[in-house]
Design an enzyme around this catalytic site. Structure first.
Site, PDB file in Angstrom:
ATOM      1  N   ALA A 117       0.827  -1.209   0.000  1.00 58.79           N
ATOM      2  CA  ALA A 117       0.000   0.000   0.000  1.00 58.79           C
ATOM      3  C   ALA A 117       0.862   1.260   0.000  1.00 58.79           C
ATOM      4  CB  ALA A 117      -0.944  -0.011   1.207  1.00 58.79           C
ATOM      5  N   ASN A 133       4.886  -7.024   6.046  1.00 56.35           N
ATOM      6  CA  ASN A 133       4.287  -8.331   5.760  1.00 56.35           C
ATOM      7  C   ASN A 133       4.219  -8.617   4.262  1.00 56.35           C
ATOM      8  OD1 ASN A 133       3.723  -9.331   8.311  1.00 56.35           O
ATOM      9  ND2 ASN A 133       1.729  -8.327   8.436  1.00 56.35           N
ATOM     10  N   GLY A 135       2.396 -14.603   0.481  1.00 53.39           N
ATOM     11  CA  GLY A 135       2.470 -15.731  -0.457  1.00 53.39           C
ATOM     12  C   GLY A 135       2.303 -15.377  -1.923  1.00 53.39           C
ATOM     13  N   GLY A 136       2.056 -14.115  -2.217  1.00 52.08           N
ATOM     14  CA  GLY A 136       2.035 -13.671  -3.606  1.00 52.08           C
ATOM     15  C   GLY A 136       0.777 -14.024  -4.390  1.00 52.08           C
ATOM     16  N   ARG A 182     -11.726 -20.550   7.610  1.00 50.90           N
ATOM     17  CA  ARG A 182     -10.663 -20.177   8.548  1.00 50.90           C
ATOM     18  C   ARG A 182     -11.189 -19.882   9.946  1.00 50.90           C
ATOM     19  NH1 ARG A 182      -6.780 -15.909   5.184  1.00 50.90           N
ATOM     20  NH2 ARG A 182      -5.975 -17.458   3.748  1.00 50.90           N
ATOM     21  N   GLU A 185      -3.836  -2.831   5.379  1.00 49.49           N
ATOM     22  CA  GLU A 185      -4.345  -3.530   6.562  1.00 49.49           C
ATOM     23  C   GLU A 185      -4.644  -2.585   7.728  1.00 49.49           C
ATOM     24  OE1 GLU A 185      -1.978  -6.905   7.772  1.00 49.49           O
ATOM     25  OE2 GLU A 185      -3.354  -7.408   9.403  1.00 49.49           O
TER      26      GLU A 185
END
Lengths: 518, 182
Positions: A66, A94, A99-100, A345, A481
């Site tokens: 961001a 982060n 994980g892309g 989750r 985030e």
């Protein structure tokens, strides 16, 4: 005693300054800095520094997806001087360990794989997963601009996406995986582009406080330069003037034990995190102190697929996730299954927390060889997080499971697999699943780790931060985030990248367009 | 009378605050190093002469051979590189000491200045080119520490290789690679 009381009274701040004169004032300032006067001054703006150490058009806090997107777009929208600050000794937060997977509808990879998708469908998935607590306007921005955002990273930055992945909770495969399965592919290219455009990057620089003028407009920040995380005694105070605006993009607070326990008291030190160690909440709280409003702070996501036997995110999630629907999860204390393995989750993490101790997931050689990438299996076996057993008896022995109950439970599960229907918990059993009978068996312990904080600062669709007076906090934008509302109750896998790039770009553009205050 | 007492008290408190501020910041201006090293001596001291800087603090076991005049080549006769932590100097000495043993003087990195400043990575790479370093550790298990998926070959040397403090395995925040960091 009475005399003491009187003395205390006379030592109020007002009297202190009035009677003791300049010597006391100097001593007070030297010892406490502006801290002494700031409480009274807050309502009418902060005591601004006489001299700013540095001045920029746009000041960006945080160097992940961001923040760097904001920096690039601020430059492109005409901001002359742009700085990106990060408290850590490395850039990327982060984002650089993620994980892309970038979820976007209607991408080239989806077309190549024959996947039909649309922004409407992505929005629908996000809202459903978010229990409809998402701020719809924000979720819509992400779903409808994700494609444009991923194409920007490809055509403008040169990021490469090579495989289409599936993430739980999405109706279709829409996670566009980077060439190296890491967010670093994007974040490092963002950094290179930002540098090429003349953006200044300052690491080890920690935001301490926002500075507002009499109208509550954010005019700059106080920082500590040369800060050595996490030693709070390090760093030298400096004041940075933001002529146009500050963009706050410093990420979530998954590693902030105190703050996350205030929001969700269950999340004490028993829970590790998949995040980098700097994912703490002080920048968010500093913004709230400067009148920025927070929302949905107690929606904190745990990953139910992590292992207590390895650090951080680790390898076990990529053993556990491909195995659900093929193997079973057991509570070692009872020897029985306790929840639907294919639940989302949140459901699964909550179920394990309710059990109160780590559980196990297991698969036989057929399932593991078929489902798990060999490199991941080897990684987690080398570090001891996955163990191999020749018999079910060995498993029971190793994890202290009551043997008889356990053997019965495994055969009960196998009977469900035979008929492709789980009578106990309604687990989805995949067509090619077979009973767990072929040795050796592979087992990992599971205990959730804090993964993402859905809540954060209130923004509008222009990434403008809103205040507790329900009006814009002038001069302050936020993205990523640290904001709340985009994801509601649950963030779906792969939507963080979309969120960060979409809103980072908007924040940067709008920060550059803000009228300079002085 | 009461007012006078108050004023005295106030002046006394101010004085204490002032002293605290002045003396407190004075302490920060001149940090004492750990293990009582006399910094003025370190520039001209021989690298193997522990007592020149550490004075009475024993740094080597009694059974260790005399190191006072020993160059680095002498050390590695016993501390054979590549034979694990126990067999080498790696991870035992701060980086600055290894530099000193190899005859790299303070000024070569810090410049000839009265108040040496922390050295930036741009200085390190004048001798340790990232490509060469990465090549040298290409076979380190389980992964090459100098070529990561996150930072490529550009991770700041000082994340792990501290010169005046114990080095650390920065990767250990998330990974259990158990790298031995010189």
């Amino acid at each position: 005693m009475k005399k003491d009381d009187q003395t205390d009274k006379r030592l109020s701040r007002r009297n202190f300054l009035k009677t003791a004169g300049s010597a006391a004032a100097v001593a007070g300032l030297a010892a406490g800095g502006i801290g002494i006067s700031s409480t009274n001054a807050q309502a009418v703006g902060d005591a601004l520094p006489k001299k700013w150490d540095e001045t920029y058009d746009v000041v960006i806090v945080g160097s992940g997806f961001a923040g760097l997107a904001a920096a690039i777009e601020a430059k492109n929208a005409g901001a002359k001087d742009v700085v990106v600050l990060d408290k850590m000794p490395v850039h990327g937060g982060n984002s650089i360990i993620n994980g892309g997977d970038f979820c976007a509808p209607g991408t080239k990879l989806q077309k190549e794989n024959g996947v039909e998708d649309s922004p409407e469908l992505m929005l629908k998935d996000m809202l459903k997963a978010g229990s409809y607590l998402n701020h719809p306007e924000l979720a819509r921005m992400v779903a409808y601009h994700a494609k444009e955002a991923i194409e920007w990273t490809e055509s403008y930055l040169g990021a490469r996406y090579t495989k289409l992945n599936y993430q739980g909770g999405h109706s279709v495969k829409r996670a566009n995986g980077t060439i190296n399965s890491s967010g670093s592919e994007v974040v490092n290219k963002q950094l290179a582009k930002a540098r090429e455009l003349g953006v200044v990057i300052q690491l080890r620089t920690k935001l301490v406080k926002f500075l507002s003028n009499n109208n509550g407009r954010i005019v700059g920040i106080e920082v500590r330069k040369n800060y050595k995380f996490p030693d709070e005694s390090t760093g030298k105070t400096a004041f940075i003037k933001a002529k146009r605006a500050v963009v706050l993009s410093s990420g979530g607070f998954s590693r902030d034990l105190k703050l996350r326990q205030i929001e969700d008291p269950r999340l004490d030190e028993r829970f590790e995190s998949t995040n980098h160690p700097g994912a703490t909440g002080e920048a968010l709280l500093a913004a709230c102190t400067a009148n920025a409003m927070d929302v949905q702070m107690d929606w904190i996501q745990l990953g139910p697929w992590t292992s207590p036997d390895e650090k951080g995110f680790g390898d076990v999630p990529l053993f556990c996730e491909p195995l659900v629907g093929y193997g079973l999860m057991v509570n070692p204390q009872t020897g029985k299954r306790f929840f639907k393995e294919t639940g989302n989750r949140k459901e699964r993490a909550d179920a394990i927390i309710l059990v109160g101790h780590p559980v196990i997931i297991m698969g036989d050689s057929y399932a593991v060889n078929k489902q798990v990438v060999p490199g991941r299996l080897k990684g987690a076996m080398d570090n001891g997080a996955i163990k191999k057993f020749d018999t079910l008896e060995d498993i029971a022995g190793n994890y202290n499971i009551p043997l008889d109950v356990f053997l019965k439970e495994v055969s009960r599960w196998n009977s469900f697999v035979e008929k492709k229907q789980d009578d106990d918990f309604g687990c989805m059993i995949f067509k090619d699943a077979r009973p767990t009978v072929v040795p050796p068996f592979y087992v990992a312990r599971l205990w959730p780790k804090v993964h993402h904080t859905m809540g954060g600062l209130v923004i509008d669709k222009n990434a403008q931060v809103m205040g507790f007076d329900l009006k814009p906090v002038k001069g302050l934008f936020a993205a990523g985030e640290i904001t709340g509302g985009v994801h509601g109750a649950v963030r779906l896998g792969g939507v963080a990248m979309a969120d960060c790039i979409v809103f980072g770009r908007i924040a940067g553009t709008n920060a550059a367009k803000e009228k300079p205050w002085g | 009378m009461k007012n006078k007492n108050t004023l005295t008290l106030i002046l006394f408190v101010s004085l204490i605050l002032f002293l605290l501020a002045a003396f407190g910041s004075g302490l920060y201006a001149q940090p004492k190093t750990k293990s009582g090293v006399d910094k003025s001596k370190t520039v001209e001291a021989k690298a193997g002469d522990c007592a020149a800087c550490h004075k009475d603090t024993k740094k080597l076991p009694d059974s260790h051979v005399a190191t006072k005049d020993m160059p680095y080549d002498g050390c590695v006769v016993c501390h054979i590189p590549g034979e694990g932590n126990a067999g080498t100097l790696r991870g035992k000495l701060p980086g600055s000491h290894i530099h000193a043993l190899k005859d790299v003087k303070c000024a070569q990195c810090h410049g000839k200045v009265k108040k040496p400043e922390p050295v930036q990575m741009s200085q390190c790479v004048t001798c340790h080119a990232p490509d060469n370093v990465a090549k040298k550790t290409a076979n380190v298990k389980p992964n090459n520490p100098h070529d990561s998926p996150h930072y490529g070959k550009s991770a700041d040397c000082n994340l792990c290789h501290h010169q005046h403090a114990k080095s650390e395995d920065y990767c250990a925040q998330c990974h259990s690679y158990k790298f031995i960091v010189p």
